[in-house]
Write a protein that holds these residues in place. Structure first.
Motif, PDB file in Angstrom:
ATOM      1  N   SER A   1     -13.770  41.291 -12.668  1.00  0.00           N
ATOM      2  CA  SER A   1     -13.696  40.570 -11.391  1.00  0.00           C
ATOM      3  C   SER A   1     -12.711  41.200 -10.414  1.00  0.00           C
ATOM      4  O   SER A   1     -12.870  41.079  -9.195  1.00  0.00           O
ATOM      5  CB  SER A   1     -13.319  39.104 -11.638  1.00  0.00           C
ATOM      6  N   ALA A   2     -11.713  41.880 -10.921  1.00  0.00           N
ATOM      7  CA  ALA A   2     -10.726  42.518 -10.035  1.00  0.00           C
ATOM      8  C   ALA A   2     -11.324  43.654  -9.231  1.00  0.00           C
ATOM      9  O   ALA A   2     -10.745  44.100  -8.243  1.00  0.00           O
ATOM     10  CB  ALA A   2      -9.548  43.041 -10.856  1.00  0.00           C
ATOM     11  N   TRP A   3     -12.494  44.105  -9.649  1.00  0.00           N
ATOM     12  CA  TRP A   3     -13.148  45.225  -8.961  1.00  0.00           C
ATOM     13  C   TRP A   3     -14.400  44.783  -8.185  1.00  0.00           C
ATOM     14  O   TRP A   3     -15.206  45.610  -7.783  1.00  0.00           O
ATOM     15  CB  TRP A   3     -13.518  46.315  -9.960  1.00  0.00           C
TER      16      TRP A   3
ATOM     17  N   GLN B   1     -20.763  51.199  -8.188  1.00  0.00           N
ATOM     18  CA  GLN B   1     -19.575  51.487  -7.395  1.00  0.00           C
ATOM     19  C   GLN B   1     -18.581  50.329  -7.459  1.00  0.00           C
ATOM     20  O   GLN B   1     -18.975  49.166  -7.551  1.00  0.00           O
ATOM     21  CB  GLN B   1     -19.967  51.777  -5.935  1.00  0.00           C
ATOM     22  N   PHE B   2     -17.306  50.678  -7.380  1.00  0.00           N
ATOM     23  CA  PHE B   2     -16.227  49.700  -7.447  1.00  0.00           C
ATOM     24  C   PHE B   2     -15.141  50.087  -6.449  1.00  0.00           C
ATOM     25  O   PHE B   2     -15.018  51.247  -6.047  1.00  0.00           O
ATOM     26  CB  PHE B   2     -15.620  49.666  -8.854  1.00  0.00           C
ATOM     27  N   MET B   3     -14.350  49.094  -6.052  1.00  0.00           N
ATOM     28  CA  MET B   3     -13.180  49.358  -5.215  1.00  0.00           C
ATOM     29  C   MET B   3     -11.943  49.403  -6.106  1.00  0.00           C
ATOM     30  O   MET B   3     -11.661  48.466  -6.845  1.00  0.00           O
ATOM     31  CB  MET B   3     -13.024  48.268  -4.154  1.00  0.00           C
ATOM     32  N   GLU B   4     -11.235  50.500  -6.036  1.00  0.00           N
ATOM     33  CA  GLU B   4     -10.010  50.657  -6.810  1.00  0.00           C
ATOM     34  C   GLU B   4      -8.936  51.214  -5.892  1.00  0.00           C
ATOM     35  O   GLU B   4      -9.065  52.334  -5.379  1.00  0.00           O
ATOM     36  CB  GLU B   4     -10.246  51.589  -7.999  1.00  0.00           C
ATOM     37  N   ASN B   5      -7.866  50.427  -5.683  1.00  0.00           N
ATOM     38  CA  ASN B   5      -6.790  50.822  -4.759  1.00  0.00           C
ATOM     39  C   ASN B   5      -7.343  51.187  -3.384  1.00  0.00           C
ATOM     40  O   ASN B   5      -6.972  52.204  -2.787  1.00  0.00           O
ATOM     41  CB  ASN B   5      -5.995  52.000  -5.343  1.00  0.00           C
TER      42      ASN B   5
END
Length: 297
Positions: free
Chosen positions: A264-266, A208-212
């Protein structure tokens, strides 16, 4: 007056009655099943009652056994709590504490904190079990559990230990040098990703990742699935594939360059570790001392 041997036998009777297994009761009490069987037999002869129906496959209470359990279990529980509170008032920190901990929690907290605790409280005996499957404290015979916040159960009191943790994606330089560049989470579909599953399950956990500010799940795949986080990041260090791991746990490998962070952005934050115990249970001074010690920074 009840004799000391009768008190011991009654305590064994209650444990067997609750577990319905002489073997499980023996493991809980730290004695042999034959010793319990002898004590129960002596108690039955003393009372002139048969307390258990026993076969090679099962143990069950007789009507007389059920009646005795219902009468004596609350009395002995009250006696135990009375003695515990008396010990607390005396300020004595001693006795046994059984602790379950996730392996990652043991590595991050227990390995560096337990030696100092035992040096400060030499009369406390710790019995530590480490595995990543959440346990049921009462039936497992545990006083405390050190586990991730995502698997807290109703009926548990939980206090945080340490701060929030960070979930990152990593790979070894040797893997990155020989595979396509990864720019975004969807690129992982084309890579060998090392899966992790909860012990006792068969399906790997999704990545899982955070996007917007939205949670996004990526259905990754690979030729290795493990149920131990250390096996996962060690495989990544060896160049087997990409892993999603806890940053705090692989800090030294990131520092040495054995692993490199990607995407790293996620990166994500998630609940850290909590010390848990059953709500409403009497807490011994040894339990309280251990909780306070582990919560120190």
């Amino acid at each position: 007056m009840i004799s000391g041997s009768e008190m011991v036998a009654l305590n064994m009777f209650i444990v067997v009655a609750e577990k319905l297994s002489f073997r499980a009761a023996a493991a809980s009490l730290g004695i042999s099943a034959s010793a319990i069987s002898q004590q129960i037999g002596a108690l039955e002869r003393r009372l002139g009652l048969r307390l258990f129906n026993r076969t090679t496959r099962s143990v069950s209470l007789t009507d007389d056994g059920r009646s005795l359990y219902l009468q004596t279990a609350p009395l002995l529980e009250n006696l135990t709590e009375t003695l515990t509170h008396a010990q607390a008032r005396s300020g004595a920190v001693q006795g046994k504490v059984r602790l379950h901990a996730f392996r990652s929690a043991a590595e991050m907290f227990l390995d560096r904190k337990i030696p100092g605790f035992l040096a400060a409280f030499p009369d406390v005996h710790l019995d530590v079990t480490t595995h990543d499957a959440p346990v049921e404290l009462v039936t497992g015979g545990y006083d405390l559990s050190l586990r991730l916040g995502e698997v807290l159960d109703p009926g548990l009191v939980a206090v945080p230990v340490g701060g929030r943790l960070h979930q990152i994606v990593v790979a070894a330089p040797s893997y990155l040098e020989n595979h396509a560049v990864i720019h975004q989470p969807d690129d992982l579909r084309q890579h060998n990703c090392i899966g992790w599953r909860w012990p006792g399950t068969v399906t790997p956990e999704p990545w899982q990742f955070m996007e917007n500010e939205q949670l996004k799940t990526i259905p990754v795949k690979g030729n290795l699935v493990v149920d131990d986080r250390e096996r996962q990041y060690q495989a990544a260090i060896a160049g087997t594939g990409i892993a999603q791991v806890t940053a705090e746990r692989v800090h030294e490998y990131l520092k040495s360059g054995a692993l490199q962070p990607i995407l790293s952005a996620w990166d994500m934050e998630f609940d850290g570790y909590y010390l848990c115990w059953t709500a409403g249970r009497a807490m011994s001074p040894a339990m309280r001392a251990l909780i306070d010690w582990l919560r120190q920074t």
